[in-house]
Design a protein around this motif. Sequence first.
Motif, PDB file in Angstrom:
ATOM      1  N   GLY A   1      32.814  68.039  58.051  1.00 54.41           N
ATOM      2  CA  GLY A   1      32.458  69.214  58.956  1.00 54.41           C
ATOM      3  C   GLY A   1      32.187  70.602  58.708  1.00 54.41           C
ATOM      4  N   GLU A   2      31.919  70.698  57.270  1.00 51.21           N
ATOM      5  CA  GLU A   2      30.642  71.437  56.670  1.00 51.21           C
ATOM      6  C   GLU A   2      29.522  71.026  56.267  1.00 51.21           C
ATOM      7  N   MET A   3      29.470  70.001  55.823  1.00 58.66           N
ATOM      8  CA  MET A   3      28.252  69.066  55.632  1.00 58.66           C
ATOM      9  C   MET A   3      27.569  68.896  56.757  1.00 58.66           C
TER      10      MET A   3
ATOM     11  N   PHE B   1      21.812  61.436  58.396  1.00 63.48           N
ATOM     12  CA  PHE B   1      22.429  62.278  57.316  1.00 63.48           C
ATOM     13  C   PHE B   1      23.882  61.525  56.779  1.00 63.48           C
ATOM     14  N   LEU B   2      23.541  61.164  56.016  1.00 62.20           N
ATOM     15  CA  LEU B   2      24.308  59.685  55.271  1.00 62.20           C
ATOM     16  C   LEU B   2      25.540  60.493  54.400  1.00 62.20           C
ATOM     17  N   GLY B   3      26.149  61.463  54.756  1.00 59.59           N
ATOM     18  CA  GLY B   3      27.183  62.660  53.638  1.00 59.59           C
ATOM     19  C   GLY B   3      28.411  61.168  53.294  1.00 59.59           C
ATOM     20  N   GLY B   4      28.768  60.084  54.404  1.00 64.50           N
ATOM     21  CA  GLY B   4      29.322  59.550  54.165  1.00 64.50           C
ATOM     22  C   GLY B   4      28.531  58.172  53.609  1.00 64.50           C
ATOM     23  N   HIS B   5      27.968  58.235  52.183  1.00 60.13           N
ATOM     24  CA  HIS B   5      27.200  57.160  51.978  1.00 60.13           C
ATOM     25  C   HIS B   5      28.651  56.163  51.248  1.00 60.13           C
ATOM     26  N   VAL B   6      29.222  57.434  49.791  1.00 60.17           N
ATOM     27  CA  VAL B   6      30.013  56.616  48.687  1.00 60.17           C
ATOM     28  C   VAL B   6      30.790  58.296  48.755  1.00 60.17           C
TER      29      VAL B   6
ATOM     30  N   GLY C   1      22.122  63.334  47.384  1.00 59.12           N
ATOM     31  CA  GLY C   1      23.241  64.671  47.807  1.00 59.12           C
ATOM     32  C   GLY C   1      23.947  64.666  47.165  1.00 59.12           C
ATOM     33  N   LEU C   2      25.641  64.607  48.610  1.00 53.29           N
ATOM     34  CA  LEU C   2      26.542  64.669  48.396  1.00 53.29           C
ATOM     35  C   LEU C   2      27.504  65.587  48.135  1.00 53.29           C
ATOM     36  N   GLU C   3      26.668  66.508  48.502  1.00 45.78           N
ATOM     37  CA  GLU C   3      27.323  67.811  48.342  1.00 45.78           C
ATOM     38  C   GLU C   3      26.301  69.002  49.641  1.00 45.78           C
ATOM     39  N   VAL C   4      27.397  70.080  50.053  1.00 40.84           N
ATOM     40  CA  VAL C   4      26.526  70.272  51.303  1.00 40.84           C
ATOM     41  C   VAL C   4      25.046  70.772  51.003  1.00 40.84           C
ATOM     42  N   GLU C   5      25.084  71.607  50.325  1.00 43.48           N
ATOM     43  CA  GLU C   5      23.187  71.973  49.995  1.00 43.48           C
ATOM     44  C   GLU C   5      22.332  70.815  48.910  1.00 43.48           C
ATOM     45  N   GLU C   6      22.782  69.995  49.455  1.00 45.59           N
ATOM     46  CA  GLU C   6      21.819  68.979  48.221  1.00 45.59           C
ATOM     47  C   GLU C   6      21.332  67.470  49.545  1.00 45.59           C
ATOM     48  N   GLU C   7      22.335  67.789  50.213  1.00 40.93           N
ATOM     49  CA  GLU C   7      22.536  66.822  51.458  1.00 40.93           C
ATOM     50  C   GLU C   7      21.574  67.390  52.507  1.00 40.93           C
ATOM     51  N   VAL C   8      21.452  68.333  52.817  1.00 40.69           N
ATOM     52  CA  VAL C   8      20.816  69.628  53.388  1.00 40.69           C
ATOM     53  C   VAL C   8      19.495  70.038  53.071  1.00 40.69           C
ATOM     54  N   ARG C   9      19.328  70.167  51.749  1.00 44.31           N
ATOM     55  CA  ARG C   9      17.772  69.990  50.811  1.00 44.31           C
ATOM     56  C   ARG C   9      17.269  68.117  51.292  1.00 44.31           C
ATOM     57  N   HIS C  10      17.904  67.344  51.261  1.00 48.75           N
ATOM     58  CA  HIS C  10      16.992  65.866  51.265  1.00 48.75           C
ATOM     59  C   HIS C  10      16.747  65.277  52.439  1.00 48.75           C
ATOM     60  N   LEU C  11      17.925  66.062  53.945  1.00 46.52           N
ATOM     61  CA  LEU C  11      17.067  65.621  54.804  1.00 46.52           C
ATOM     62  C   LEU C  11      16.027  66.838  54.748  1.00 46.52           C
ATOM     63  N   ARG C  12      15.968  68.174  53.995  1.00 49.13           N
ATOM     64  CA  ARG C  12      15.180  68.672  54.598  1.00 49.13           C
ATOM     65  C   ARG C  12      13.436  68.341  54.187  1.00 49.13           C
TER      66      ARG C  12
ATOM     67  N   ASP D   1      40.746  62.598  45.972  1.00 51.34           N
ATOM     68  CA  ASP D   1      41.116  63.304  47.477  1.00 51.34           C
ATOM     69  C   ASP D   1      39.886  63.115  48.565  1.00 51.34           C
ATOM     70  N   ARG D   2      40.651  61.572  48.566  1.00 48.84           N
ATOM     71  CA  ARG D   2      39.225  61.240  49.320  1.00 48.84           C
ATOM     72  C   ARG D   2      39.321  61.761  51.031  1.00 48.84           C
ATOM     73  N   ALA D   3      40.876  62.162  51.338  1.00 47.06           N
ATOM     74  CA  ALA D   3      40.678  62.677  52.945  1.00 47.06           C
ATOM     75  C   ALA D   3      39.698  63.929  52.606  1.00 47.06           C
ATOM     76  N   GLY D   4      39.950  64.834  51.484  1.00 51.21           N
ATOM     77  CA  GLY D   4      39.391  66.419  51.527  1.00 51.21           C
ATOM     78  C   GLY D   4      37.341  66.339  51.555  1.00 51.21           C
ATOM     79  N   TYR D   5      37.239  65.208  50.882  1.00 53.80           N
ATOM     80  CA  TYR D   5      35.866  64.740  50.953  1.00 53.80           C
ATOM     81  C   TYR D   5      35.445  64.090  52.476  1.00 53.80           C
ATOM     82  N   VAL D   6      36.136  63.676  52.894  1.00 57.48           N
ATOM     83  CA  VAL D   6      35.973  63.010  54.223  1.00 57.48           C
ATOM     84  C   VAL D   6      36.150  64.017  55.637  1.00 57.48           C
ATOM     85  N   ASP D   7      36.701  65.237  54.954  1.00 57.98           N
ATOM     86  CA  ASP D   7      36.840  66.505  55.571  1.00 57.98           C
ATOM     87  C   ASP D   7      35.589  67.000  55.182  1.00 57.98           C
ATOM     88  N   LEU D   8      35.528  67.545  54.075  1.00 55.54           N
ATOM     89  CA  LEU D   8      34.285  68.118  54.197  1.00 55.54           C
ATOM     90  C   LEU D   8      33.022  68.079  55.040  1.00 55.54           C
ATOM     91  N   VAL D   9      32.738  66.311  54.458  1.00 55.59           N
ATOM     92  CA  VAL D   9      32.025  65.693  55.372  1.00 55.59           C
ATOM     93  C   VAL D   9      31.582  65.865  56.781  1.00 55.59           C
TER      94      VAL D   9
END
Length: 395
Positions: free
Chosen positions: A192-194, A169-174, A147-158, A182-190
């Motif tokens: 944090g919010e994700m 939870f594998l938001g840190g897949h790729v 998913g690698l988006e907040v809503e998608e990762e939650v949907r797949h885990l659900r 913006d790799r740093a921004g994505y790491v922060d997202l995973v």
Amino acid sequence: MAILITGISELVTCDETLEGADQSQRLGILRDAAVVVGAEFEDSPTTIRWIGPAVSAPEADWSFDLGGQTLLPGFVDSHSHLVYAGDRSAEFAARMTGEGYDGGGIATTVEATRDASDGELRSLLTARIDEMRSQGTTTVEIKSGYGLEVEEEVRHLRLAHEVTEETTFLGGHVVPPEWRHDRAGYVDLVAGEMMDAAAPYARWVDVFCEPNSPHAFTGEEARAILEAGQDAGLGLRVHGNQLGHGPGVQLAVELGAASVDHCTFLSDADVEALSGSDTVATLLPGVEFSTRSPYPDARALIDAGVTVALATDCNPGTCNSSSMPLMIALAVREMGMTPAEAVRAATVVAAQSLRREDIGVVRVGTRADLAVVSAPSYLHIPYRIGVPIVKTLQV
């Protein structure tokens, strides 16, 4: 209701404490055995109530005869990626002609999975679970990561949580394409919010720590994600040392991860760290088969005192196989494991990698998650490679 299972030529308990059992291969084998199972309450899991020689079996409400087949714990597949849509068979065909693997194909699956509806993903997931159960798997861990988006990762885990309690939870897949700059921004997202959104649906957090891939995560990026997972109350798992030498194993051991998976390229220091830890090295031989990569040296790991488990890594890109019997056969043929070691690695040790004591073993009080081998001995699992002789026992 109590159910008596008789006609067991070989009962592989994987219980090293079972008195009177053959422990020569650490499998706790009883021959000409019987088992009684039952649920204490109508909605409670069926558990093992009695184990012993068939001649001493107690009466039960119902019984059935296996007719000389082998009974063993159901396989515990502790590493899979089952929530996905799309097809990457062309990628497999390309690798068979020499093309390498670096993790880039994951983005193809992410796109297809994001586009699939809940109904489509649920149907695909159910079919894959049924396929696993038809081959003796009774417990499966399922990761998100497509998913690698907040809503998608939650949907797949659900969706994964509908079929297993072992969700990761594998938001840190790729790093997805939209975040490549913006790799740093994505790491922060995973981290944090994700993480905050995914944690209620997950038991574990995982990360693909692989500096040898431009798509995966460095040691420091992986650390940030794993430590955030710890803070969120999740257990730790790590994809490590798959494509080359790297920090994944050392990081997993340092942080006390339950398992570090792949372990294809290990240094002496990595082996030493694993041997002195509680972290299980989960090997995924179907990946090496499907990518033409070198197999991990399971023999050397076991001889060094490392705890080794087996899993399928069932996924659309690097191992589209749900067969734990195949993983056992590959481990015996290609990685130096004995049949007994491979069976233990696929049951009781895989359960250990999930920090579970109620599965992967046939012992009074554990779950009656059982598999039947249509043969007089567990040795037929790797011996009859590719033949569907193992199935889940429905009780």
